[in-house]
Every structure is written in structure tokens, then in C-alpha cells.
Design a protein around this motif. Structure first.
Motif, PDB file in Angstrom:
ATOM      1  N   ILE A 154     -54.421  18.275  10.224  1.00  0.00           N
ATOM      2  CA  ILE A 154     -53.586  18.183  11.417  1.00  0.00           C
ATOM      3  C   ILE A 154     -53.350  19.565  12.023  1.00  0.00           C
ATOM      4  N   ASP A 155     -53.217  20.578  11.177  1.00  0.00           N
ATOM      5  CA  ASP A 155     -53.007  21.944  11.662  1.00  0.00           C
ATOM      6  C   ASP A 155     -54.267  22.479  12.336  1.00  0.00           C
ATOM      7  N   ARG A 156     -55.408  22.206  11.734  1.00  0.00           N
ATOM      8  CA  ARG A 156     -56.679  22.648  12.326  1.00  0.00           C
ATOM      9  C   ARG A 156     -56.929  21.967  13.660  1.00  0.00           C
ATOM     10  N   ALA A 157     -56.509  20.699  13.763  1.00  0.00           N
ATOM     11  CA  ALA A 157     -56.691  19.973  15.025  1.00  0.00           C
ATOM     12  C   ALA A 157     -55.865  20.606  16.141  1.00  0.00           C
ATOM     13  N   VAL A 158     -54.617  20.972  15.824  1.00  0.00           N
ATOM     14  CA  VAL A 158     -53.768  21.626  16.828  1.00  0.00           C
ATOM     15  C   VAL A 158     -54.387  22.948  17.254  1.00  0.00           C
ATOM     16  N   ALA A 159     -54.820  23.733  16.276  1.00  0.00           N
ATOM     17  CA  ALA A 159     -55.397  25.041  16.577  1.00  0.00           C
ATOM     18  C   ALA A 159     -56.668  24.909  17.406  1.00  0.00           C
ATOM     19  N   GLU A 160     -57.515  23.978  17.047  1.00  0.00           N
ATOM     20  CA  GLU A 160     -58.777  23.814  17.777  1.00  0.00           C
ATOM     21  C   GLU A 160     -58.538  23.297  19.196  1.00  0.00           C
ATOM     22  N   THR A 161     -57.523  22.473  19.378  1.00  0.00           N
ATOM     23  CA  THR A 161     -57.165  22.028  20.725  1.00  0.00           C
ATOM     24  C   THR A 161     -56.785  23.216  21.594  1.00  0.00           C
ATOM     25  N   LEU A 162     -55.987  24.117  21.030  1.00  0.00           N
ATOM     26  CA  LEU A 162     -55.586  25.309  21.771  1.00  0.00           C
ATOM     27  C   LEU A 162     -56.784  26.219  22.022  1.00  0.00           C
ATOM     28  N   LEU A 163     -57.612  26.397  21.016  1.00  0.00           N
ATOM     29  CA  LEU A 163     -58.780  27.270  21.159  1.00  0.00           C
ATOM     30  C   LEU A 163     -59.769  26.745  22.200  1.00  0.00           C
ATOM     31  N   SER A 164     -59.758  25.430  22.426  1.00  0.00           N
ATOM     32  CA  SER A 164     -60.688  24.857  23.402  1.00  0.00           C
ATOM     33  C   SER A 164     -60.386  25.334  24.822  1.00  0.00           C
TER      34      SER A 164
END
Length: 270
Positions: free
Chosen positions: A34-44
Motif C-alpha cells: 500500500i505504501d509503494r502504491a501511494v509513492a508510485e502514484t505520486l512519482l507518476s
């Protein structure tokens, strides 16, 4: 598979943690799907966010080093996050072994790491507490046993107040610590800014809505109010990658204006 991840006791794997998202952005290993998903959403939408996270750590280290060089020997690090080297005690004690440090975070994962990292380390302690309850922190026996509030102390609120909603009174939190701070004390703040790109703000708000990782993006005027009663030193309130004091060579990580803007400042108690 994400379902096979080891989840520490007391942790809900469906709820993102700001500490674990930050750990992922810094290249750490203590995060969940879940943390990686949040981070990757922001990085996108803000691909330079990893560099902003690193710049924020450099700002913290630079401020701590400078304050220790000025004779500050006590540090309270609020919203510590998962330990990342160099940690506050490593930087401060690199200047003077007499420095004492209290780490504060509400995340149980941070607490588990701290128990291992700080075992048998006199003058350094960690407590699990919420920055929204400053009286609990100030009255904690670990804090009162280690910090002498009659002497200068540096209160570090690096990357934490943007997780405090307006109705939770961030200015009141700062004021509670200010009331206990002796002359010669300092306040260190970094904060996500409303000057970030609309895409970055929208994606981060969407990804963290109704979770402990949801953020408030405040403008310069709002952030300056948090420094009421303090005199800004060095370059003042600037993007963290631009904060520098003294003659130490600045490490430039970012070219141009990042999508996710984080400003930082250091204030001396007036």
C-alpha cells in the motif's frame, strides 16, 4: 505477492503510512504494498519526488549539524520516520558526543526499529506518541528524564506538520513546545507547499484520502505563521534543496523547480 508480505504486529496493511512511504522514496526496505502504491502514484506525476525526499534529509542533517556546532546539545525529533543514516543522533554526536536525542513517532514500525537501533545507547531514546498530543510528549518520562528544558533545545518538525490538518491546530502544537523552550532554543520545520504542481497535489490527496498519510499543502504565509515568536536564520524559509548556512559546500540534487515542493526553515526563539 503482496498478500505474503510480513506485516508487523499492530499494522493494518490496507492503510498507508507516511513513514513507510518516505522510507520507500528514500530507497529503504521497510514498506508495504500500500505504501509503494501511494509513492508510485505520486512519482507518476512528480518523478523528482525521490530527489526531494533526499533533499529533505540533507536539510535535516545540515540544520542539526549547524545547531550542534552552535552549542545546542538537546534535540527532539518529531515524526522521526523509519531510521535512515545519518540519523539525528549520528549527525549531532559527530559534533559533540554530549548531544542527547529523543525520537518521537506514532508508527509502531518506527518504534520496533528504534528499539533495536537504540538499545543500550545512553542519551538517546525513542517514544511512540502522536505529535497532535504535545502535552503527552512533553510529559513522557523518557523526555523529562533526558531533556532539560531550562537549557536550549532544538525541536525538529521536519516533514511532519503537513500531516496535521487545520482543525488539529498545527500552530497550537508549535506553541506548546515553544512554551517549554529556553532562550537559545531553535525550531526546525519543513513542509509540503501549496506551490507544488496541481497534478502532484491532486494525486497525493487522492492516494492518501482519509488515511494517516493525508497531507495539507500550505502556502508561505501559513508556514511563516508557524514560526511566530522565532527569528528565521540563514537563508530563511526556502525550498529544502536551497537551504544552506555557513561555508559548507551545498549538494545540488535538483535542477529547476520540483513538482512536489517542500520548503524548510530554522528559527531561533526570540
Amino acid at each position: 505477492m503482496a498478500g505474503l508480505e510480513r506485516v508487523p504486529p499492530g499494522v493494518d496493511p490496507t492503510v498507508p503510512s507516511s513513514a513507510r512511504v518516505y522510507d520507500y522514496l528514500l530507497g529503504g526496505k521497510d514498506h508495504l504494498a500500500i505504501d509503494r502504491a501511494v509513492a508510485e502514484t505520486l512519482l507518476s506525476v512528480a518523478p523528482d519526488t525521490r530527489l526531494v525526499a533526499r533533499a529533505n534529509r540533507l536539510f535535516l542533517a545540515g540544520a542539526v549539524r549547524y545547531l550542534a556546532e552552535q552549542g545546542v546539545r538537546q534535540f527532539i525529533d518529531l515524526g522521526t520516520g523509519i531510521p535512515t543514516s545519518p540519523s539525528v543522533h549520528e549527525v549531532a554526536r559527530g559534533v559533540s558526543p554530549a548531544c542527547r536525542v529523543i525520537y518521537v513517532d506514532y508508527d509502531p514500525v518506527v518504534r520496533l526499529h528504534a528499539e533495536v537501533l537504540l538499545a543500550d545507547m545512553p542519551g538517546v531514546a525513542s517514544i511512540q506518541a502522536d505529535v497532535r498530543r504535545p502535552k503527552d510528549i512533553l510529559g513522557d518520562p523518557h523526555v523529562t528524564g533526558l531533556i532539560d528544558f531550562d537549557q536550549p533545545v532544538a525541536v525538529l518538525m521536519v516533514g511532519v506538520l503537513h500531516f496535521v490538518m487545520d482543525e488539529e491546530d498545527p500552530a497550537g502544537i508549535v506553541a506548546a513546545f515553544k512554551e517549554r523552550m529556553a532562550p537559545g532554543s531553535h525550531l526546525v520545520i519543513s513542509h509540503t507547499m501549496a506551490e507544488s504542481t496541481p497534478e502532484a497535489i491532486a494525486q497525493l490527496k487522492m492516494a492518501t484520502a482519509n488515511s494517516p498519510a493525508q497531507s495539507v499543502f500550505r502556502d508561505r504565509t501559513q508556514l511563516m505563521r508557524l514560526f511566530d515568536g522565532f527569528e528565521l536564520i540563514g537563508p530563511g524559509l526556502v525550498p529544502v534543496q536551497d537551504w544552506q548556512i555557513g561555508d559548507e559546500e551545498q549538494i545540488s540534487l535538483l535542477d529547476g523547480t520540483p513538482h512536489l515542493r517542500v520548503d524548510g526553515g530554522v528559527g531561533r526563539l526570540i
